[in-house]
Design an enzyme around this catalytic site. Structure first.
Site, PDB file in Angstrom:
ATOM      1  N   THR A  82       0.840  -1.204   0.000  1.00 53.71           N
ATOM      2  CA  THR A  82       0.000   0.000   0.000  1.00 53.71           C
ATOM      3  C   THR A  82       0.868   1.244   0.000  1.00 53.71           C
ATOM      4  OG1 THR A  82      -1.870  -1.081   1.089  1.00 53.71           O
ATOM      5  CG2 THR A  82      -1.737   1.302   1.277  1.00 53.71           C
ATOM      6  N   HIS A 108       2.467   1.777  -3.409  1.00 48.46           N
ATOM      7  CA  HIS A 108       1.463   2.310  -4.330  1.00 48.46           C
ATOM      8  C   HIS A 108       1.266   3.811  -4.106  1.00 48.46           C
ATOM      9  CE1 HIS A 108      -2.441   1.974  -6.633  1.00 48.46           C
ATOM     10  NE2 HIS A 108      -2.747   3.020  -5.865  1.00 48.46           N
ATOM     11  N   GLU A 109       1.050   4.204  -2.847  1.00 51.65           N
ATOM     12  CA  GLU A 109       0.785   5.617  -2.551  1.00 51.65           C
ATOM     13  C   GLU A 109       2.027   6.476  -2.788  1.00 51.65           C
ATOM     14  OE1 GLU A 109      -2.123   6.524  -2.338  1.00 51.65           O
ATOM     15  OE2 GLU A 109      -3.088   4.614  -1.882  1.00 51.65           O
ATOM     16  N   HIS A 127       1.983   7.627  -6.272  1.00 47.23           N
ATOM     17  CA  HIS A 127       1.146   8.818  -6.465  1.00 47.23           C
ATOM     18  C   HIS A 127       1.879  10.075  -5.994  1.00 47.23           C
ATOM     19  CE1 HIS A 127      -2.346   6.722  -7.819  1.00 47.23           C
ATOM     20  NE2 HIS A 127      -2.626   6.136  -6.662  1.00 47.23           N
ATOM     21  N   HIS A 164      -2.862   5.763 -11.571  1.00 44.44           N
ATOM     22  CA  HIS A 164      -3.215   4.350 -11.598  1.00 44.44           C
ATOM     23  C   HIS A 164      -2.951   3.790 -12.994  1.00 44.44           C
ATOM     24  CE1 HIS A 164      -5.999   5.190  -7.991  1.00 44.44           C
ATOM     25  NE2 HIS A 164      -4.973   4.470  -7.568  1.00 44.44           N
ATOM     26  N   THR A 172       3.387   0.962 -20.247  1.00 42.38           N
ATOM     27  CA  THR A 172       2.357   0.258 -19.461  1.00 42.38           C
ATOM     28  C   THR A 172       1.140   0.069 -20.354  1.00 42.38           C
ATOM     29  OG1 THR A 172       1.511   2.367 -18.595  1.00 42.38           O
ATOM     30  CG2 THR A 172       3.149   1.187 -17.264  1.00 42.38           C
ATOM     31  N   ASP A 232      -1.321  -7.512  -2.913  1.00 49.93           N
ATOM     32  CA  ASP A 232       0.091  -7.249  -2.635  1.00 49.93           C
ATOM     33  C   ASP A 232       1.010  -8.342  -3.160  1.00 49.93           C
ATOM     34  OD1 ASP A 232      -0.787  -5.002  -1.341  1.00 49.93           O
ATOM     35  OD2 ASP A 232       0.280  -5.389   0.532  1.00 49.93           O
TER      36      ASP A 232
END
Length: 479
Positions: free
Chosen positions: A234, A237-238, A241, A247, A263, A302
């Site tokens: 997590t 991922h953040e 950002h 995303h 991608t 995950d």
């Protein structure tokens, strides 16, 4: 709520592709970034062109490893350390290790990246370390603890409240708040801003919320989390950002881009049970290329995440090189071990006046602190109004190490309906020069009444100080 989400997953498995895990796009600070992506992308394109131009005049370009200082703010419910939301230091260190391995492609499951994606798999050459000194220049573990004012925090309604509980200046610290998030979200981050006409001031206004928030259940390795196991992805991922990644599916359908050429486009997000980390080739497929569901910027479980790409690496590094509050992290004093000196009197904060004060009569008051090893018996502090020295306070005291006291100046008149700049500076300590200049000065700008924005948010950022003081909490929250 988390139990409720697990219940929905069991009964309505078709909703898996639509389930939201990341609240990044729903926070107030990110609305302009989400609704006007073209402005940021034009900025990004300009920086890419600048980079390519510089490379054209260089036979080789050495890639530097960037290191960012992080501080984990544990906002808990009053549990003992190591229980519930008051996570242990070992758990934080475990999470930091996972984050670094993921960003350096040293993760154990890097070998699980499908062969088709191996040519674009990237070591981002970005690393993270716990802050070594706090905003006052004192040693820190890089972990703070605070009992929160709520038992759960909503990403849409409580973001400012949560971050007002404890905050370190976002120019020098990558703030990571760990708490109990309501609504079933695992975490969220604040996007970077660009110095673009029309949005630079808007994003500057959100410096006091800059960073990311992670639900405590999703920090580190935890195989008892609701609906699927947590392996600490997590935060990975953040962090993507925070450094400018979208995303993987572009938060839309096949016609929406994440602005990374390597991608493959996807029709939506993917959340699936694991192992195995597989799904039919046609699921979410927009072209003949299979979606890269293994990417850290998908909603994949995950255990299935294992890759950042070369384009994602370039994007994150450009943000670090050019986005103001990201670039300043690379030269933060938090990366350096603090050095304590003998005579060191620092201005801790300006108590009066405040920015919103409208009276033309000033009664300036400071809070100072002895950061040195010597007891301070005397000092001289100057008051400047519009760059002119108007008063020097010669204080006699007996201030021991880390002790504070207030310094009061005389009454002064300023011109109304104009901007006035007040500065304070430590001129001497114990009859000699102060040994540490970085905390000797602070300033404040008083705006004309008609220019003060409504609703007003008081801001103690000081132009002369290397460690500006937050409008939220202040130094009392730093210790």
């Amino acid at each position: 709520m988390k139990g409720q989400i697990a219940f929905l997953i069991v009964l309505i498995p078709l909703f898996l592709n639509a389930q939201e895990r990341c609240a990044t796009n729903y926070t107030e600070a990110n609305q302009s970034w989400v609704t006007h992506p073209d402005r940021f992308e034009r900025w990004m394109t300009q920086k890419k062109s600048l980079l390519k131009s510089s490379q054209a005049f260089s036979t080789s370009r050495t890639t530097e490893t960037y290191t960012l200082p992080v501080v984990f703010h544990i906002v808990h419910n009053g549990e003992p350390i190591g229980q519930g939301s008051n996570l242990s230091e070992d758990k934080i260190l475990e999470q930091l290790d996972i984050l670094n391995k993921d960003f350096r492609r040293m993760n154990d499951d890097a070998s699980s990246t499908p062969p088709v994606f191996l040519p674009v798999a990237a070591d981002t050459e970005i690393e993270f370390v716990l802050a070594r000194q706090d905003p006052e220049g004192l040693p820190t573990s890089g972990i703070t603890r605070k009992k929160g004012s709520k038992t759960q925090y909503s990403s849409s309604q409580d973001d400012q409240l949560l971050k007002s509980e404890v905050y370190w200046p976002a120019e020098d610290y990558l703030n990571i708040w760990v708490t109990n998030i309501s609504g079933g979200f695992l975490g969220y981050a604040q996007y970077p801003f660009a110095n673009l006409p029309g949005i630079e001031s808007e994003f500057q206004n959100y410096r006091l919320t800059d960073g990311m928030v992670i639900d405590y259940e999703w920090v580190g390795i935890n195989e008892d989390t609701p609906s699927f196991d947590s392996y600490g992805r997590t935060l990975t991922h953040e962090m993507g950002h925070f450094l400018g990644l979208r995303h993987i599916w572009g938060d839309g359908g096949c016609s929406v881009d994440d602005y990374c050429e390597d991608t493959p486009r996807a029709s939506g997000s993917y959340t699936g049970k694991s192992p195995p980390c597989e799904f039919p080739d046609d699921l979410r497929q927009c072209t003949e290329d299979a979606p890269m569901f293994q990417n850290f910027m998908d909603y994949t479980d995950d255990a299935c995440m294992n890759i950042f790409t070369l384009d994602q690496k370039e994007r994150m590094r450009l943000v670090l090189e050019y986005s103001p509050r990201r670039n300043s992290l690379l030269n933060s004093p938090a990366l350096i071990e603090p050095i304590q000196t003998s005579n060191d009197l620092g201005i801790r904060r300006i108590l009066s006046p405040l920015i919103e004060d409208c009276n033309n009569t000033l009664n300036p008051v400071l809070e100072v602190r002895n950061y040195g090893t010597n007891t301070i018996t005397s000092y001289a502090i100057g008051l400047y109004i519009n760059d002119n020295l108007v008063e020097t306070v010669n204080g006699v005291t007996n201030l021991i190490e880390l002790e504070t006291e207030e310094v009061n100046f005389s009454e002064h008149l300023i011109t109304e309906n104009t901007t006035n700049h007040l500065g304070f500076e430590v001129l001497s300590v114990n009859g000699n020069n102060d040994n540490k200049a970085s905390n000797n000065s602070q300033s404040i700008t008083l705006l004309p009444t008609e220019t003060i924005p409504v609703p007003f948010h008081e801001n103690f950022e000081n132009e002369l100080s290397l460690t500006p003081i937050s409008e939220f909490g202040g130094p009392s929250e730093w210790t």
